[in-house]
Design a protein around this motif. Structure first.
Motif, PDB file in Angstrom:
ATOM      1  N   HIS A  55      10.510   7.693  56.609  1.00 28.97           N
ATOM      2  CA  HIS A  55       9.529   9.182  55.843  1.00 28.97           C
ATOM      3  C   HIS A  55       8.314   9.076  55.282  1.00 28.97           C
ATOM      4  CE1 HIS A  55      13.362  11.974  55.899  1.00 28.97           C
ATOM      5  NE2 HIS A  55      13.287  10.886  56.573  1.00 28.97           N
ATOM      6  N   THR A  56       7.315   8.052  56.064  1.00 27.53           N
ATOM      7  CA  THR A  56       5.482   7.862  55.615  1.00 27.53           C
ATOM      8  C   THR A  56       4.881   7.304  57.026  1.00 27.53           C
ATOM      9  OG1 THR A  56       6.990   5.379  54.726  1.00 27.53           O
ATOM     10  CG2 THR A  56       6.687   7.130  52.967  1.00 27.53           C
ATOM     11  N   PRO A  57       3.479   7.855  56.418  1.00 25.35           N
ATOM     12  CA  PRO A  57       3.266   7.239  57.802  1.00 25.35           C
ATOM     13  C   PRO A  57       2.935   5.568  58.009  1.00 25.35           C
ATOM     14  CG  PRO A  57       2.271   8.789  56.616  1.00 25.35           C
ATOM     15  CD  PRO A  57       3.387   8.400  55.336  1.00 25.35           C
ATOM     16  N   THR A  58       3.667   5.437  57.395  1.00 22.82           N
ATOM     17  CA  THR A  58       3.713   3.876  57.840  1.00 22.82           C
ATOM     18  C   THR A  58       4.559   2.891  57.596  1.00 22.82           C
ATOM     19  OG1 THR A  58       3.097   3.208  55.535  1.00 22.82           O
ATOM     20  CG2 THR A  58       0.627   3.142  57.303  1.00 22.82           C
ATOM     21  N   PHE A  59       6.208   3.309  57.597  1.00 22.13           N
ATOM     22  CA  PHE A  59       7.020   2.756  57.913  1.00 22.13           C
ATOM     23  C   PHE A  59       6.962   2.161  59.340  1.00 22.13           C
ATOM     24  CE2 PHE A  59      11.492   3.867  59.542  1.00 22.13           C
ATOM     25  CZ  PHE A  59      12.071   2.704  58.684  1.00 22.13           C
TER      26      PHE A  59
END
Length: 435
Positions: free
Chosen positions: A396-400
């Motif tokens: 649930h993060t932009p860089t996952f």
């Protein structure tokens, strides 16, 4: 699609990653899954409303929210016959392989993405390798792209084997909103399953590690509340207004004061709150999006009831009225130790798997528990597996992202578990003494 799925795990996962769609909007995603399934020799393929009763869905967007996603899928070339089967956001599919006498095994994978803008950082591999999300503000930030790939490749391997039994693969929509597990669990396809496997990638477990079954997933509910007050001029006649914003603030403050419970852990959170139009206007409307969780289903119900009461009481205190809607919810269901033990044995022999944990606390929520609960109530066994992956940042993060070596690990663990269940069926439950 003549090339076997097993030989294109990476490009297939990247294709799913590039075109994420959120809950109940997975029109293109479902179509891509269905086209892959149509190339396999399955005995039944149910899409949308043929896979479950649409009335059992939760957290369904309205038609205006669905429309741009439907049109986007149409512009992308999705077949009209498939779009018709997904009318009203009835996305998702179930595939059935029926090979006669043997166990009936279910496999559940989820298919939806999240409302997250994916990173364009130079060290973010999807961006540098050209498979970053092409859909603004939407991303596969939880690994469901890998889950779909596992589901398809596992089914393909079983189709090509001499498997005897029945395999039901649920490609479930709307996991992120807790809306899709319930209808899948209530469907005819979930009836009389001897075993159910659900699976997730990563969750802070590294590449080469497998968790044979989770324990203590939190029961959860999503709450949507609207507070209606009375507008007034904030300078001239504030006494004539009923301040919905003030009621909202009171509700939020008091929500965090809901007493903990002696029976176990509980959680409450207000994730979004909106109210008002201008500094000189008494707000006549406020909106709260919140959630309640509990270590058990009963504890979640305890927090849910008190959260609803807190919001309504705060509204009444300030001369307002509140409408509280339970948008979705899911129960707690633990993995069965008998199935965990079998998965542990199988995973230990899979190439690339270096460490197997028999179990691990989950600590979050998952609506696969609806399926697990039904199977267990009907006498079957269920387990929720985790296949580790090295991810640079959290879910649930932009860089996952996922370590694509784990794609093969997941397929091998699932295929070998299904074949071992076939060989050992029936796998008996332990008695109360653990024998």
């Amino acid at each position: 699609m003549s090339e076997p799925i097993r030989d294109r795990l990476v490009p297939l996962r990247r294709s799913f990653h590039r075109h994420p769609e959120p809950a109940w909007r997975e029109f293109r995603t479902t179509a891509c899954v269905v086209e892959e399934l149509e190339s396999l020799d399955v005995d039944e393929l149910a899409v949308g409303a043929d896979a479950y009763d649409p009335a059992d869905r939760m957290a369904v967007p309205d038609d205006e929210e669905l429309k741009p996603w439907l049109e986007g899928a149409r512009e992308a070339g999705v077949r009209e016959d498939l779009l018709e089967r997904m009318t009203g956001g009835t996305t998702g599919a179930v595939a059935v392989l029926d090979r006669g006498d043997g166990p009936t095994i279910g496999l559940r994978v989820d298919i939806d993405g999240l409302f997250i803008e994916e990173s364009t950082d130079a060290d973010h591999e999807p961006a540098t390798e050209g498979f970053r999300s092409a859909v603004d503000g939407t991303m596969h930030a939880c690994g469901h792209d890998a889950h779909m790939t596992w589901g398809l490749a596992t089914l393909e391997a079983i189709v090509e084997s001499d498997f005897a039994g029945r395999l039901v693969v649920f490609f479930q929509p709307a996991e992120e909103t807790g809306g899709g597990g319930c209808p899948m669990a209530k469907s005819e396809f979930a009836a009389d399953l001897d075993y159910l496997l659900a699976i997730h990638v990563g969750l802070d477990h590294p590449t080469g590690e497998v968790v044979a079954g989770i324990e203590k997933p939190l029961a959860m509910c999503h709450v949507d509340a609207t507070i209606e007050g009375t507008s007034a001029h904030a300078g001239k006649a504030p006494n004539e207004g009923d301040n919905a914003l003030h009621a909202m603030a009171t509700a939020i403050e008091n929500a965090y004061g809901i007493p903990r419970h002696s029976d176990g852990m509980t959680r409450v959170n207000v994730g979004r709150a909106e109210a008002g139009t201008a500094s000189n206007v008494i707000a006549e409307r406020a909106h709260i999006v919140a959630e309640a969780r509990g270590e058990t289903t009963a504890l979640m119900e305890y927090v849910k009831e008190r959260l609803e009461r807190t919001i309504k009481s705060a509204a009444t205190l300030h001369g307002c009225r509140a409408d509280v809607d339970i948008v979705s919810e899911s129960p707690r269901a633990d993995s069965d130790p008998e199935l965990q033990a079998l998965v542990s044995e199988v995973a230990a022999d899979v190439a690339g798997v270096e460490h197997v944990l028999p179990s691990a606390d989950f600590g979050a929520s998952e609506d696969a528990t609806f399926l697990m609960e039904r199977v267990q109530e009907e006498g079957g066994l269920a387990s929720y597996l985790i296949v580790g992956t090295d991810h640079p940042t959290s879910h649930h993060t932009p860089t996952f992202d996922v370590d694509e070596r784990s794609l093969a690990h997941g397929v091998d663990v699932l295929v070998e578990t299904i074949r071992e269940l076939e060989r050992r069926h029936p796998v008996s439950r332990r008695d109360e003494n653990g024998a």
